[in-house]
Design a protein around this motif. Structure first.
Motif, PDB file in Angstrom:
ATOM      1  N   PHE A   1       0.809  -1.215   0.000  1.00  0.00           N
ATOM      2  CA  PHE A   1       0.000   0.000   0.000  1.00  0.00           C
ATOM      3  C   PHE A   1       0.847   1.271   0.000  1.00  0.00           C
ATOM      4  O   PHE A   1       0.490   2.270  -0.626  1.00  0.00           O
ATOM      5  CB  PHE A   1      -0.949   0.008   1.208  1.00  0.00           C
ATOM      6  N   ASN A   2       1.959   1.253   0.726  1.00  0.00           N
ATOM      7  CA  ASN A   2       2.818   2.441   0.741  1.00  0.00           C
ATOM      8  C   ASN A   2       3.333   2.773  -0.657  1.00  0.00           C
ATOM      9  O   ASN A   2       3.390   3.936  -1.056  1.00  0.00           O
ATOM     10  CB  ASN A   2       3.995   2.227   1.704  1.00  0.00           C
ATOM     11  N   GLU A   3       3.712   1.731  -1.393  1.00  0.00           N
ATOM     12  CA  GLU A   3       4.188   1.924  -2.763  1.00  0.00           C
ATOM     13  C   GLU A   3       3.082   2.495  -3.648  1.00  0.00           C
ATOM     14  O   GLU A   3       3.309   3.399  -4.451  1.00  0.00           O
ATOM     15  CB  GLU A   3       4.671   0.576  -3.329  1.00  0.00           C
ATOM     16  N   LEU A   4       1.877   1.990  -3.482  1.00  0.00           N
ATOM     17  CA  LEU A   4       0.752   2.484  -4.282  1.00  0.00           C
ATOM     18  C   LEU A   4       0.439   3.942  -3.942  1.00  0.00           C
ATOM     19  O   LEU A   4       0.145   4.741  -4.836  1.00  0.00           O
ATOM     20  CB  LEU A   4      -0.483   1.607  -4.028  1.00  0.00           C
ATOM     21  N   VAL A   5       0.492   4.283  -2.666  1.00  0.00           N
ATOM     22  CA  VAL A   5       0.223   5.669  -2.253  1.00  0.00           C
ATOM     23  C   VAL A   5       1.286   6.606  -2.830  1.00  0.00           C
ATOM     24  O   VAL A   5       0.975   7.733  -3.241  1.00  0.00           O
ATOM     25  CB  VAL A   5       0.151   5.776  -0.718  1.00  0.00           C
ATOM     26  N   CYS A   6       2.528   6.150  -2.878  1.00  0.00           N
ATOM     27  CA  CYS A   6       3.586   6.954  -3.498  1.00  0.00           C
ATOM     28  C   CYS A   6       3.313   7.168  -4.990  1.00  0.00           C
ATOM     29  O   CYS A   6       3.521   8.260  -5.525  1.00  0.00           O
ATOM     30  CB  CYS A   6       4.945   6.282  -3.312  1.00  0.00           C
ATOM     31  N   ASP A   7       2.839   6.125  -5.653  1.00  0.00           N
ATOM     32  CA  ASP A   7       2.472   6.245  -7.072  1.00  0.00           C
ATOM     33  C   ASP A   7       1.343   7.250  -7.256  1.00  0.00           C
ATOM     34  O   ASP A   7       1.338   8.042  -8.211  1.00  0.00           O
ATOM     35  CB  ASP A   7       2.022   4.885  -7.635  1.00  0.00           C
ATOM     36  N   ILE A   8       0.375   7.224  -6.336  1.00  0.00           N
ATOM     37  CA  ILE A   8      -0.759   8.160  -6.400  1.00  0.00           C
ATOM     38  C   ILE A   8      -0.273   9.599  -6.225  1.00  0.00           C
ATOM     39  O   ILE A   8      -0.694  10.518  -6.943  1.00  0.00           O
ATOM     40  CB  ILE A   8      -1.802   7.804  -5.325  1.00  0.00           C
ATOM     41  N   ALA A   9       0.638   9.802  -5.278  1.00  0.00           N
ATOM     42  CA  ALA A   9       1.185  11.145  -5.047  1.00  0.00           C
ATOM     43  C   ALA A   9       1.890  11.670  -6.292  1.00  0.00           C
ATOM     44  O   ALA A   9       1.784  12.859  -6.632  1.00  0.00           O
ATOM     45  CB  ALA A   9       2.161  11.110  -3.866  1.00  0.00           C
ATOM     46  N   GLU A  10       2.577  10.774  -6.984  1.00  0.00           N
ATOM     47  CA  GLU A  10       3.291  11.182  -8.198  1.00  0.00           C
ATOM     48  C   GLU A  10       2.315  11.470  -9.333  1.00  0.00           C
ATOM     49  O   GLU A  10       2.479  12.447 -10.076  1.00  0.00           O
ATOM     50  CB  GLU A  10       4.263  10.070  -8.604  1.00  0.00           C
ATOM     51  N   LYS A  11       1.280  10.630  -9.473  1.00  0.00           N
ATOM     52  CA  LYS A  11       0.319  10.791 -10.564  1.00  0.00           C
ATOM     53  C   LYS A  11      -0.518  12.053 -10.416  1.00  0.00           C
ATOM     54  O   LYS A  11      -0.752  12.786 -11.387  1.00  0.00           O
ATOM     55  CB  LYS A  11      -0.610   9.575 -10.628  1.00  0.00           C
ATOM     56  N   PHE A  12      -0.998  12.311  -9.189  1.00  0.00           N
ATOM     57  CA  PHE A  12      -1.962  13.400  -8.995  1.00  0.00           C
ATOM     58  C   PHE A  12      -1.322  14.725  -8.576  1.00  0.00           C
ATOM     59  O   PHE A  12      -1.886  15.781  -8.832  1.00  0.00           O
ATOM     60  CB  PHE A  12      -3.011  12.982  -7.956  1.00  0.00           C
ATOM     61  N   TYR A  13      -0.146  14.643  -7.937  1.00  0.00           N
ATOM     62  CA  TYR A  13       0.449  15.877  -7.416  1.00  0.00           C
ATOM     63  C   TYR A  13       1.872  16.114  -7.909  1.00  0.00           C
ATOM     64  O   TYR A  13       2.508  17.101  -7.525  1.00  0.00           O
ATOM     65  CB  TYR A  13       0.425  15.867  -5.878  1.00  0.00           C
ATOM     66  N   GLY A  14       2.377  15.209  -8.730  1.00  0.00           N
ATOM     67  CA  GLY A  14       3.729  15.384  -9.259  1.00  0.00           C
ATOM     68  C   GLY A  14       4.810  15.268  -8.215  1.00  0.00           C
ATOM     69  O   GLY A  14       5.929  15.756  -8.414  1.00  0.00           O
ATOM     70  N   MET A  15       4.518  14.615  -7.096  1.00  0.00           N
ATOM     71  CA  MET A  15       5.509  14.468  -6.027  1.00  0.00           C
ATOM     72  C   MET A  15       6.505  13.379  -6.391  1.00  0.00           C
ATOM     73  O   MET A  15       6.137  12.222  -6.589  1.00  0.00           O
ATOM     74  CB  MET A  15       4.814  14.115  -4.700  1.00  0.00           C
ATOM     75  N   GLN A  16       7.770  13.751  -6.496  1.00  0.00           N
ATOM     76  CA  GLN A  16       8.813  12.790  -6.836  1.00  0.00           C
ATOM     77  C   GLN A  16       9.137  11.917  -5.631  1.00  0.00           C
ATOM     78  O   GLN A  16       9.141  12.376  -4.493  1.00  0.00           O
ATOM     79  CB  GLN A  16      10.079  13.526  -7.307  1.00  0.00           C
TER      80      GLN A  16
END
Length: 331
Positions: A300-315
């Motif tokens: 889940f942590n990995e998926l949440v990181c992917d979501i942050a990158e997709k929706f907010y551009g967080m590297q």
């Protein structure tokens, strides 16, 4: 100096053996009879050798017809290993021939897929004498699953290379998700969900999750729902993530079941609302507040990181950079 006759003779020898191969229907009819006579193994060797000759002669369409016929016939006769081998060879021929992914070819793949046996795996047994029977049934189920899995995985890879969708054809993903769920002796909902979110049947996905909820262990139902939603979101697909949650609630209510209530489900509901409003501070606050719930499943942590990158551009933070930074502080 070579004479004209010698040159013509050499060229004749070097020609592909196109003219030496009969129309493919002749071989299809001949091999159908071999299988009908009960010689599946002998037919298998002939399917493999003759199809290779058609491919070498650049008669790819006929090789495909032969392999498709062979895969279907072997599966109809219960020869799962032989049928799946020819099915994989069918996909290999698609790749070698650089055949584009189109509805007609996908339908041919579906026809093979439909012939893979779907046999319920026994979930319990009454007496000790049944142990051996159960063991054999589980072994057969694993063979069926692996055979179909190898075929459809190859087909998905081909469709990704020669089709419009870089993730592979959605119909093929749905087929594989359905077969894994219905035939796997050891349920792997992560793998099922992986293919459903790349598929094209959200309603079927919801039905599968509701079915799983009715027979899973306590604490697995909310994880299955959360995983499905997070997988959609990690691909940037907010619309299907929201639609799946709505469909799940609708089906649960229609069947008079109880929808899971937990901090994890609360996190998912709030996350969907947050992404619709595109509020980064609230997203970060949710990650902190619901960290114990997110930590329940390692992925889940990995998926949440992917979501942050997709929706907010967080590297993503690079752990090696963090390590290097710490070393600099120590110098």
């Amino acid at each position: 100096m070579k004479s004209g006759n010698q040159v013509r003779e050499k060229m004749s020898r070097e020609k592909p053996r196109r003219a030496n191969l009969p129309p493919v229907q002749e071989n299809i009819n001949k091999l159908e009879k071999v299988i009908s006579d009960g010689n599946s193994y002998g037919a298998q060797q002939m399917y493999k050798s003759i199809s290779t000759r058609y491919v070498s002669a650049q008669r790819c369409a006929e090789a495909l017809d032969l392999l498709h016929s062979g895969a279907c016939l072997q599966l109809k006769h219960g020869e799962v290993t032989c049928g799946s081998e020819l099915a994989v060879m069918f996909v290999d021929a698609l790749v070698k021939g650089k055949i584009p992914c189109d509805p007609e070819i996908v339908d041919r793949i579906r026809k093979i897929y439909k012939l893979f046996p779907q046999i319920p795996v026994p979930s319990n047994f009454a007496v000790e004498d049944d142990v051996q029977e159960l063991t054999e049934a589980l072994g057969a189920a694993k063979t069926r699953l692996q055979s179909c899995y190898s075929f459809l995985k190859a087909a998905i890879k081909w469709s990704a290379e020669f089709g419009a969708d870089k993730n592979g054809d959605p119909q093929l993903h749905t087929m594989l998700a359905e077969y894994i769920y219905s035939e796997s002796p050891e349920m792997d909902m992560a793998k099922v969900s992986y293919h459903f979110v790349r598929g094209n049947n959200l309603k079927k996905f919801a039905t599968t999750l509701v079915n799983f909820m009715s027979k899973c262990y306590p604490g697995e139902d909310d994880i299955a729902i959360a995983r499905a939603i997070l997988m959609y979101l990690s691909m940037g697909n907010l619309q299907d993530a929201s639609s799946l949650m709505e469909e799940l609630k609708k089906q649960v209510q229609a069947q008079e079941l109880e929808f899971p209530v937990s901090d994890l489900i609360q996190f998912i509901n709030l996350l969907l609302l947050t992404l619709e409003k595109e509020t980064l501070p609230l997203f970060n606050a949710l990650r902190v507040k619901y960290k114990p719930s997110i930590d329940r499943e390692p992925a889940f942590n990995e998926l949440v990181c992917d979501i942050a990158e997709k929706f907010y551009g967080m590297q993503r933070r690079n752990p090696f950079q963090d390590m290097f930074g710490d070393m600099l502080k120590m110098m």
